[in-house]
Write an enzyme that holds these catalytic residues in place. Structure first.
Site, PDB file in Angstrom:
ATOM      1  N   GLY A  71      18.769  -5.002  70.314  1.00 55.93           N
ATOM      2  CA  GLY A  71      18.808  -4.348  69.007  1.00 55.93           C
ATOM      3  C   GLY A  71      19.252  -5.291  67.896  1.00 55.93           C
ATOM      4  N   THR A  72      20.249  -6.114  68.183  1.00 53.28           N
ATOM      5  CA  THR A  72      20.778  -7.007  67.147  1.00 53.28           C
ATOM      6  C   THR A  72      19.713  -7.996  66.687  1.00 53.28           C
ATOM      7  OG1 THR A  72      22.994  -6.761  68.070  1.00 53.28           O
ATOM      8  CG2 THR A  72      22.623  -8.676  66.654  1.00 53.28           C
ATOM      9  N   ASN A 150      25.132   5.813  65.431  1.00 47.26           N
ATOM     10  CA  ASN A 150      25.683   5.616  66.771  1.00 47.26           C
ATOM     11  C   ASN A 150      27.021   6.308  66.964  1.00 47.26           C
ATOM     12  OD1 ASN A 150      25.842   3.312  64.832  1.00 47.26           O
ATOM     13  ND2 ASN A 150      27.505   2.669  66.178  1.00 47.26           N
ATOM     14  N   GLN A 178      19.559   4.117  68.694  1.00 43.67           N
ATOM     15  CA  GLN A 178      20.166   5.292  69.339  1.00 43.67           C
ATOM     16  C   GLN A 178      19.179   6.442  69.533  1.00 43.67           C
ATOM     17  OE1 GLN A 178      22.981   5.447  70.804  1.00 43.67           O
ATOM     18  NE2 GLN A 178      23.955   3.589  70.055  1.00 43.67           N
ATOM     19  N   SER A 198      16.555  -0.923  71.649  1.00 44.36           N
ATOM     20  CA  SER A 198      17.300  -1.757  72.588  1.00 44.36           C
ATOM     21  C   SER A 198      17.223  -1.171  73.999  1.00 44.36           C
ATOM     22  CB  SER A 198      18.754  -1.812  72.122  1.00 44.36           C
ATOM     23  OG  SER A 198      19.538  -2.460  73.082  1.00 44.36           O
ATOM     24  N   GLY A 199      16.927  -2.036  74.981  1.00 42.60           N
ATOM     25  CA  GLY A 199      16.736  -1.575  76.354  1.00 42.60           C
ATOM     26  C   GLY A 199      17.933  -0.861  76.959  1.00 42.60           C
ATOM     27  N   HIS A 200      19.135  -1.385  76.685  1.00 43.93           N
ATOM     28  CA  HIS A 200      20.290  -0.865  77.435  1.00 43.93           C
ATOM     29  C   HIS A 200      20.780   0.490  76.932  1.00 43.93           C
ATOM     30  CE1 HIS A 200      23.850  -2.020  74.807  1.00 43.93           C
ATOM     31  NE2 HIS A 200      22.922  -2.761  74.247  1.00 43.93           N
ATOM     32  N   THR A 236      10.946 -18.432  75.957  1.00 46.27           N
ATOM     33  CA  THR A 236      10.390 -17.946  77.226  1.00 46.27           C
ATOM     34  C   THR A 236      10.760 -16.481  77.419  1.00 46.27           C
ATOM     35  OG1 THR A 236      10.514 -20.146  78.173  1.00 46.27           O
ATOM     36  CG2 THR A 236      10.388 -18.309  79.739  1.00 46.27           C
ATOM     37  N   CYS A 324      40.690  -1.936  66.550  1.00 46.33           N
ATOM     38  CA  CYS A 324      41.914  -2.669  66.288  1.00 46.33           C
ATOM     39  C   CYS A 324      41.578  -3.944  65.508  1.00 46.33           C
ATOM     40  CB  CYS A 324      42.566  -3.026  67.620  1.00 46.33           C
ATOM     41  SG  CYS A 324      44.217  -3.632  67.387  1.00 46.33           S
TER      42      CYS A 324
HETATM   43  N1  PLP Z   1      22.071  -0.678  66.267  1.00 48.40           N
HETATM   44  C1  PLP Z   1      22.727   0.401  66.717  1.00 48.40           C
HETATM   45  C2  PLP Z   1      22.632   1.687  65.968  1.00 48.40           C
HETATM   46  C3  PLP Z   1      23.493   0.317  67.876  1.00 48.40           C
HETATM   47  O1  PLP Z   1      24.157   1.390  68.310  1.00 48.40           O
HETATM   48  C4  PLP Z   1      23.568  -0.928  68.561  1.00 48.40           C
HETATM   49  C5  PLP Z   1      24.414  -1.073  69.769  1.00 48.40           C
HETATM   50  O2  PLP Z   1      25.424  -0.433  69.897  1.00 48.40           O
HETATM   51  C6  PLP Z   1      22.852  -2.018  68.060  1.00 48.40           C
HETATM   52  C7  PLP Z   1      22.112  -1.862  66.913  1.00 48.40           C
HETATM   53  C8  PLP Z   1      22.869  -3.353  68.751  1.00 48.40           C
HETATM   54  O3  PLP Z   1      22.032  -3.359  69.870  1.00 48.40           O
HETATM   55  P1  PLP Z   1      22.199  -4.471  71.028  1.00 48.40           P
HETATM   56  O4  PLP Z   1      23.452  -4.146  71.747  1.00 48.40           O
HETATM   57  O5  PLP Z   1      20.978  -4.308  71.885  1.00 48.40           O
HETATM   58  O6  PLP Z   1      22.219  -5.789  70.349  1.00 48.40           O
END
Ligand code: PLP
Length: 385
Positions: A71-72, A150, A178, A198-200, A236, A324
């Site tokens: 996602g990032t 999120n 999300q 994002s896959g996870h 790759t 924190c």
């Molecule tokens: N955007 C949102 C709304 C998220 O909740 C997250 C992860 O918590 C991300 C982006 C980042 O995704 P990744 O962990 O795959 O980099």
């Protein structure tokens, strides 16, 4: 001790079927898709299949999918790639409640001289679309607004927003990390130009994601190097990750309605009981327009961290709305943007469910949480005794 996992907006369990698809791709079929030999070249077929599985879930063309590292990276590519493709425009519109993967990037551009508008939200975390329309001008390169939050699960009316933005000739990106797998999408019927996932977050592996790029959208590549992903993302390919993500999308597409109504029923039961059994508790976020799996509840006068630690003793995993920072607890930027009072923002807990949660786990949490809240309130200096 058993684990009761209610932190699925942070990450999810990899589905067994996903793992099975990935397993041969480490020690048996480990070729590089760019190699000339058949051993490597056959990986191309696997990637093509995954691209189709993702496209099926999103309702788009396989050629509109770029695989990334998560996602990032997808968010970074969308923002940086759009601005690089449109250097004459110097304004970005976003919201105050975005994930740091968007907010930090936008603020970095602000430091470089761009105009960045962070739209406010109301007490329930909703956007004012008139305010958005007012901000769009000839200098605007990009509007980037998340599909669902999120922390609170609040869903923005993204199709409406995409129409409003693209009608004005501006590129629209949404962070749907999300959302994918939790609510059905059909990108062929929407005006969204760019979408991150994002896959996870959908029972796929970590370290793999997608940027959807609508056909014809101008975007400069972010990762430079080899010619992978048709020259749009060098490096790759993470073949096991891509194949796992494809399978996760196939599973999500198959069961999305059924699973989400089960998850929503469990979430509603948990939420109703906690609000009923814990005095001075409140729901954060728009009750109606929310992800089916998320609830964010504030327990006044106590700290979220303390609740989390005690839940953890019973094997219950959740997360809190404060982080924190330099030794003190800072309430989350999302709850602050919604104007949640300090005492409530500090005591906020997010429970995020998945298809793997059971009624028995919910019942156990309903039994333990009010006990924990009572116990902590007895120690709280803010509660009259
Ligand atoms: N955007 C949102 C709304 C998220 O909740 C997250 C992860 O918590 C991300 C982006 C980042 O995704 P990744 O962990 O795959 O980099």
């Amino acid at each position: 001790m058993r684990t009761i996992y209610f932190d699925n907006n942070a990450t999810t369990k990899v589905a067994e079927q996903v793992l099975e698809e990935m397993r041969p791709l480490f020690c048996e079929l480990y070729g590089n898709p760019s190699s000339m030999h058949t051993f490597g070249g056959q990986m191309g077929r696997r990637i093509r299949q995954a691209r189709e599985q993702v496209a099926d879930l999103l309702g788009c063309e396989p050629s509109e999918i770029i695989f990334t590292s998560g996602g990032t990276e997808s968010d970074n590519t969308a923002i940086k790639g759009t601005l690089a493709a449109m250097p004459h425009r110097r304004k970005i519109i976003t919201t105050r409640v975005e994930h740091p993967a968007v907010l930090t990037v936008c603020r970095e551009f602000e430091n470089q001289g761009y105009t960045v508008v962070e739209l406010a939200v109301d007490k329930q975390g909703r956007l004012d679309l008139a305010q958005l329309a007012e901000q769009i001008d000839d200098d605007t390169a990009l509007v980037t607004i998340m599909y669902a939050n999120n922390e609170t699960g609040v869903i923005f009316p993204i199709d409406k927003i995409a129409e409003l933005v693209t009608d004005r000739g501006v590129i629209f990106h949404t962070d749907a990390v999300q959302v994918v797998g939790k609510i059905p999408l059909n990108l062929s019927k929407s005006n969204i130009d760019l979408l991150s996932l994002s896959g996870h977050k959908l029972h796929g592996p970590k370290g793999v994601g997608v940027l959807y790029v609508r056909k014809g959208t101008r975007l400069s590549p972010f990762m430079l190097g080899g010619h992978q992903e048709a020259g749009r993302r060098a490096g790759t390919e993470n073949v096991p990750g891509i194949v796992g993500l494809g399978k996760a999308c196939e599973l999500a597409a198959k069961n999305i309605e059924q699973e989400n109504s089960k998850v929503k029923n469990l979430r509603d039961k948990l939420e109703r009981a906690l609000l009923e059994k814990c005095p001075d508790s409140r729901l954060n976020g728009d009750k109606e327009n929310r992800l089916p799996n998320t609830t964010n509840i504030s327990f006044e006068y106590i700290e979220g961290e303390a609740i989390l630690l005690m839940l953890d003793k019973y094997g219950i995993c959740a997360s809190s709305g404060s982080a924190c920072t330099s030794g003190s607890l800072e309430p989350s930027h999302v709850l602050r943007a919604m104007g949640v009072p300090f005492t409530a923002a500090h005591g906020s807990i997010r429970f995020s469910l998945s298809r793997y949660n059971t009624e028995e786990q919910v019942d156990y949490t309903i039994e333990k949480t009010p006990q924990i809240v009572n116990q902590l309130r007895k120690l709280s200096p803010f509660v009259a005794k």
